[in-house]
Scaffold this motif. Sequence first.
Motif, PDB file in Angstrom:
ATOM      1  N   PRO A 118     -55.549   1.707  70.804  1.00  0.00           N
ATOM      2  CA  PRO A 118     -54.612   2.808  70.594  1.00  0.00           C
ATOM      3  C   PRO A 118     -54.378   3.574  71.897  1.00  0.00           C
ATOM      4  CG  PRO A 118     -56.329   2.790  68.906  1.00  0.00           C
ATOM      5  CD  PRO A 118     -56.748   1.819  69.955  1.00  0.00           C
ATOM      6  N   VAL A 119     -53.180   4.125  72.064  1.00  0.00           N
ATOM      7  CA  VAL A 119     -52.866   4.913  73.243  1.00  0.00           C
ATOM      8  C   VAL A 119     -52.567   6.347  72.816  1.00  0.00           C
ATOM      9  CG1 VAL A 119     -52.004   2.952  74.561  1.00  0.00           C
ATOM     10  CG2 VAL A 119     -50.427   4.245  73.136  1.00  0.00           C
ATOM     11  N   ASP A 120     -52.756   7.293  73.744  1.00  0.00           N
ATOM     12  CA  ASP A 120     -52.482   8.688  73.453  1.00  0.00           C
ATOM     13  C   ASP A 120     -51.260   9.142  74.239  1.00  0.00           C
ATOM     14  OD1 ASP A 120     -53.375   9.010  76.074  1.00  0.00           O
ATOM     15  OD2 ASP A 120     -55.405   9.554  75.438  1.00  0.00           O
ATOM     16  N   ASP A 121     -50.909  10.410  74.083  1.00  0.00           N
ATOM     17  CA  ASP A 121     -49.721  10.949  74.751  1.00  0.00           C
ATOM     18  C   ASP A 121     -49.828  10.861  76.266  1.00  0.00           C
ATOM     19  OD1 ASP A 121     -48.686  11.527  72.277  1.00  0.00           O
ATOM     20  OD2 ASP A 121     -49.319  13.635  72.288  1.00  0.00           O
ATOM     21  N   GLU A 122     -51.034  11.024  76.793  1.00  0.00           N
ATOM     22  CA  GLU A 122     -51.220  10.959  78.243  1.00  0.00           C
ATOM     23  C   GLU A 122     -50.932   9.564  78.777  1.00  0.00           C
ATOM     24  OE1 GLU A 122     -54.715  11.819  81.586  1.00  0.00           O
ATOM     25  OE2 GLU A 122     -55.027  12.340  79.479  1.00  0.00           O
ATOM     26  N   ASP A 123     -51.341   8.539  78.022  1.00  0.00           N
ATOM     27  CA  ASP A 123     -51.052   7.159  78.439  1.00  0.00           C
ATOM     28  C   ASP A 123     -49.547   6.928  78.516  1.00  0.00           C
ATOM     29  OD1 ASP A 123     -53.717   6.147  78.625  1.00  0.00           O
ATOM     30  OD2 ASP A 123     -53.810   6.034  76.445  1.00  0.00           O
ATOM     31  N   VAL A 124     -48.846   7.334  77.474  1.00  0.00           N
ATOM     32  CA  VAL A 124     -47.400   7.088  77.398  1.00  0.00           C
ATOM     33  C   VAL A 124     -46.656   7.920  78.429  1.00  0.00           C
ATOM     34  CG1 VAL A 124     -45.370   7.188  75.904  1.00  0.00           C
ATOM     35  CG2 VAL A 124     -47.592   6.527  74.948  1.00  0.00           C
ATOM     36  N   ALA A 125     -47.177   9.087  78.755  1.00  0.00           N
ATOM     37  CA  ALA A 125     -46.476   9.996  79.662  1.00  0.00           C
ATOM     38  C   ALA A 125     -46.305   9.405  81.062  1.00  0.00           C
ATOM     39  CB  ALA A 125     -47.227  11.328  79.753  1.00  0.00           C
ATOM     40  N   ARG A 126     -47.223   8.529  81.485  1.00  0.00           N
ATOM     41  CA  ARG A 126     -47.164   8.001  82.846  1.00  0.00           C
ATOM     42  C   ARG A 126     -45.928   7.131  83.075  1.00  0.00           C
ATOM     43  NH1 ARG A 126     -52.801   7.167  81.636  1.00  0.00           N
ATOM     44  NH2 ARG A 126     -54.100   8.774  82.618  1.00  0.00           N
ATOM     45  N   PRO A 127     -45.680   6.083  82.255  1.00  0.00           N
ATOM     46  CA  PRO A 127     -44.457   5.305  82.482  1.00  0.00           C
ATOM     47  C   PRO A 127     -43.189   6.089  82.152  1.00  0.00           C
ATOM     48  CG  PRO A 127     -45.583   4.537  80.497  1.00  0.00           C
ATOM     49  CD  PRO A 127     -46.515   5.479  81.180  1.00  0.00           C
ATOM     50  N   VAL A 128     -43.263   7.014  81.199  1.00  0.00           N
ATOM     51  CA  VAL A 128     -42.092   7.843  80.882  1.00  0.00           C
ATOM     52  C   VAL A 128     -41.684   8.669  82.099  1.00  0.00           C
ATOM     53  CG1 VAL A 128     -41.268   9.793  79.511  1.00  0.00           C
ATOM     54  CG2 VAL A 128     -42.497   7.936  78.396  1.00  0.00           C
ATOM     55  N   LYS A 129     -42.674   9.182  82.833  1.00  0.00           N
ATOM     56  CA  LYS A 129     -42.389   9.970  84.034  1.00  0.00           C
ATOM     57  C   LYS A 129     -41.648   9.141  85.068  1.00  0.00           C
ATOM     58  CE  LYS A 129     -44.665  12.548  87.744  1.00  0.00           C
ATOM     59  NZ  LYS A 129     -45.950  12.945  88.355  1.00  0.00           N
ATOM     60  N   LEU A 130     -42.036   7.890  85.228  1.00  0.00           N
ATOM     61  CA  LEU A 130     -41.359   7.007  86.185  1.00  0.00           C
ATOM     62  C   LEU A 130     -39.898   6.793  85.781  1.00  0.00           C
ATOM     63  CD1 LEU A 130     -44.109   4.278  86.788  1.00  0.00           C
ATOM     64  CD2 LEU A 130     -43.414   6.096  88.350  1.00  0.00           C
ATOM     65  N   VAL A 131     -39.658   6.604  84.489  1.00  0.00           N
ATOM     66  CA  VAL A 131     -38.289   6.411  84.008  1.00  0.00           C
ATOM     67  C   VAL A 131     -37.474   7.678  84.227  1.00  0.00           C
ATOM     68  CG1 VAL A 131     -36.859   5.904  82.006  1.00  0.00           C
ATOM     69  CG2 VAL A 131     -39.018   4.687  82.314  1.00  0.00           C
ATOM     70  N   ARG A 132     -38.060   8.839  83.926  1.00  0.00           N
ATOM     71  CA  ARG A 132     -37.351  10.112  84.095  1.00  0.00           C
ATOM     72  C   ARG A 132     -36.947  10.319  85.552  1.00  0.00           C
ATOM     73  NH1 ARG A 132     -41.176  13.266  82.884  1.00  0.00           N
ATOM     74  NH2 ARG A 132     -40.746  13.451  80.634  1.00  0.00           N
ATOM     75  N   GLU A 133     -37.865  10.059  86.466  1.00  0.00           N
ATOM     76  CA  GLU A 133     -37.569  10.259  87.883  1.00  0.00           C
ATOM     77  C   GLU A 133     -36.514   9.270  88.381  1.00  0.00           C
ATOM     78  OE1 GLU A 133     -41.398   9.815  89.604  1.00  0.00           O
ATOM     79  OE2 GLU A 133     -42.027  11.900  89.179  1.00  0.00           O
ATOM     80  N   ALA A 134     -36.562   8.043  87.866  1.00  0.00           N
ATOM     81  CA  ALA A 134     -35.575   7.046  88.278  1.00  0.00           C
ATOM     82  C   ALA A 134     -34.189   7.402  87.757  1.00  0.00           C
ATOM     83  CB  ALA A 134     -35.990   5.662  87.789  1.00  0.00           C
ATOM     84  N   LEU A 135     -34.114   7.849  86.518  1.00  0.00           N
ATOM     85  CA  LEU A 135     -32.827   8.251  85.951  1.00  0.00           C
ATOM     86  C   LEU A 135     -32.233   9.420  86.729  1.00  0.00           C
ATOM     87  CD1 LEU A 135     -33.591   8.036  82.106  1.00  0.00           C
ATOM     88  CD2 LEU A 135     -32.072   6.538  83.401  1.00  0.00           C
ATOM     89  N   ALA A 136     -33.098  10.311  87.189  1.00  0.00           N
ATOM     90  CA  ALA A 136     -32.628  11.490  87.929  1.00  0.00           C
ATOM     91  C   ALA A 136     -32.007  11.119  89.267  1.00  0.00           C
ATOM     92  CB  ALA A 136     -33.784  12.464  88.143  1.00  0.00           C
ATOM     93  N   THR A 137     -32.380   9.977  89.810  1.00  0.00           N
ATOM     94  CA  THR A 137     -31.803   9.533  91.087  1.00  0.00           C
ATOM     95  C   THR A 137     -30.525   8.728  90.896  1.00  0.00           C
ATOM     96  OG1 THR A 137     -33.110   7.481  91.113  1.00  0.00           O
ATOM     97  CG2 THR A 137     -34.103   9.461  92.119  1.00  0.00           C
ATOM     98  N   GLY A 138     -30.108   8.565  89.645  1.00  0.00           N
ATOM     99  CA  GLY A 138     -28.866   7.864  89.376  1.00  0.00           C
ATOM    100  C   GLY A 138     -29.005   6.407  89.022  1.00  0.00           C
ATOM    101  N   ARG A 139     -30.227   5.925  88.867  1.00  0.00           N
ATOM    102  CA  ARG A 139     -30.404   4.535  88.483  1.00  0.00           C
ATOM    103  C   ARG A 139     -30.010   4.329  87.030  1.00  0.00           C
ATOM    104  NH1 ARG A 139     -35.829   1.848  91.171  1.00  0.00           N
ATOM    105  NH2 ARG A 139     -35.573   2.691  93.282  1.00  0.00           N
ATOM    106  N   SER A 140     -29.646   3.088  86.695  1.00  0.00           N
ATOM    107  CA  SER A 140     -29.282   2.778  85.313  1.00  0.00           C
ATOM    108  C   SER A 140     -30.523   2.815  84.433  1.00  0.00           C
ATOM    109  CB  SER A 140     -28.633   1.396  85.243  1.00  0.00           C
ATOM    110  OG  SER A 140     -29.593   0.389  85.522  1.00  0.00           O
ATOM    111  N   PHE A 141     -30.281   2.859  83.116  1.00  0.00           N
ATOM    112  CA  PHE A 141     -31.410   2.877  82.188  1.00  0.00           C
ATOM    113  C   PHE A 141     -32.227   1.597  82.313  1.00  0.00           C
ATOM    114  CE2 PHE A 141     -33.204   1.603  78.075  1.00  0.00           C
ATOM    115  CZ  PHE A 141     -34.051   2.672  77.847  1.00  0.00           C
ATOM    116  N   GLU A 142     -31.540   0.448  82.458  1.00  0.00           N
ATOM    117  CA  GLU A 142     -32.273  -0.819  82.542  1.00  0.00           C
ATOM    118  C   GLU A 142     -33.163  -0.857  83.784  1.00  0.00           C
ATOM    119  OE1 GLU A 142     -31.463  -5.657  82.748  1.00  0.00           O
ATOM    120  OE2 GLU A 142     -29.865  -4.296  82.092  1.00  0.00           O
ATOM    121  N   GLU A 143     -32.642  -0.424  84.931  1.00  0.00           N
ATOM    122  CA  GLU A 143     -33.454  -0.391  86.150  1.00  0.00           C
ATOM    123  C   GLU A 143     -34.630   0.559  85.998  1.00  0.00           C
ATOM    124  OE1 GLU A 143     -30.637  -1.191  89.955  1.00  0.00           O
ATOM    125  OE2 GLU A 143     -30.226   0.663  88.863  1.00  0.00           O
TER     126      GLU A 143
END
Length: 513
Positions: A118-143
């Motif tokens: 099982p994973v907790d919120d802290e585990d999930v937060a790490r890859p979510v943060k990478l996606v959030r930062e990438a989206l903020a730079t204008g990258r596509s959702f898939e990238e």
Amino acid sequence: SEIPGVFSVLGFDDVKSENLGYFEVGKETKEFQIEAELGAKGAVQFFAHGLPLWVNEPKIEKDAAIGFSSVTLTGPLYETWPPEQHTDLLGTIDPEFGRLDDAKQIFEKLMPRAYRRPVDDEDVARPVKLVREALATGRSFEESLRLGLESILCSPNLLFLREDKTEKLIDEYELASRLSFFLWNSMPDGDLFESARTGILSDPATLQAQVDRMLQDHKSSRFVENFTGQWLKLREIEATTPDSKLYSGFDEVLQISMVDESLFFFRKLLDDDLPITNFIDSRFLMLNRRLARHYDIPGVEGLEVKPVDIPDDSVRGGLKVTANGTNTSPVMRGVWVLENILGKHIPPPPPNIAGIEPDIREATTIREQLDLHRNAESCAGCHQYIDPPGFALESFDPIGGYRERYLQFKVNPQHADKGWGSVVKAKPVNASGKFANGDSFEDIKQFKALLLANSDQFASCLTERLATYALGRELGFSDREPIRQIVEQTKAEGNGFRTLIKNLVISPLFSQP
């Protein structure tokens, strides 16, 4: 033709090549279906075995040959579109129009499987943060999603079996992973995860039931192939090529059949819970026609490997992985038996001690040379243990055939410049020996009888090898008592091979960090 023929299929592309199997044909036409994954510029190639590769004249009816008619390639073979793997990961989410919440949903579904817990919120937060930062730079959702997925695939939580060393026993999820990688070489499935979630997996009855279930699954073939590859050194069978002058009958089909013989024999003992003493001496073999012809056993047809009863006086049990292709080494074979059958560690030879080189004149046998070698005090200490089992196996030549005399290639003096000559029988094989404790034997059959009389030693060795494979670590002094208990319990229950694996799995040894 009337004579059955064998062909193999090779699939290859820009990256890899893979043998797709061996197939037998006879007089009647057959149709074969072969499934494989090939990349860009993929192709298949067919090879006939035991027949000339090239012919200058058309074959006539009396000659053996394999004829191919139409070959059809079809693909890609997807039952649904998008493919199941795509839907399993993304569900109904469109990667072109996804949002951050969609990425989080994907990670929450994937990560418990990737991390095998099982994973907790802290585990999930790490890859979510990478996606959030990438989206903020204008990258596509898939990238952006790819960055999050890459972080999961690179995480130590996925790459390693992480276990809490501060606890006396591993937890249920760690136990599920240990069992799954032992028998499947892969992550746990839904059944194992559910048993871990409900806390019942560590119950001995549940563990034994899981072993039965998992060994019935096709994924257990990975355990059979990987364990035998390490324990019996089957991965090294292609390390040497038999001398074509001395052993002209050796071919690719025989080599593949030899490996299959060991794998199917191992599988037979595992499926039927047969006594592990069959590894030392068995009244049946797993043979196909090619192996039976090589072992001079009549009445076996077909390419399929199947159990065949053998006479009580049979001496079968040859070794190829301990030969160099031209001659056999009692030292290599003796070390192999001591380490893999009797569980004895053999130290490396002292420095500045020359090895034994075969006498190419055939004036002396390897045994006679070893007799001189043992006269050196620094050599005698180890060779008194190494040589006897090595001598016993001298009854088998470099390609596993039984022999009573060595073979020698005699060059014809009239054609010495061309290397032409013939194979002749040389000195007789002496397969007798005497152990340091005084036990002696005259041939391979008496040697097997001695091993059977001390079968607990082999049982301990096999259990140690299984435990080392299952735990992924070397065993230490503290592991000796659990190993002894597993061996005794298995012996009391009939010494079955599957019983041994079950007793290992329910042992405290299996559940310790």
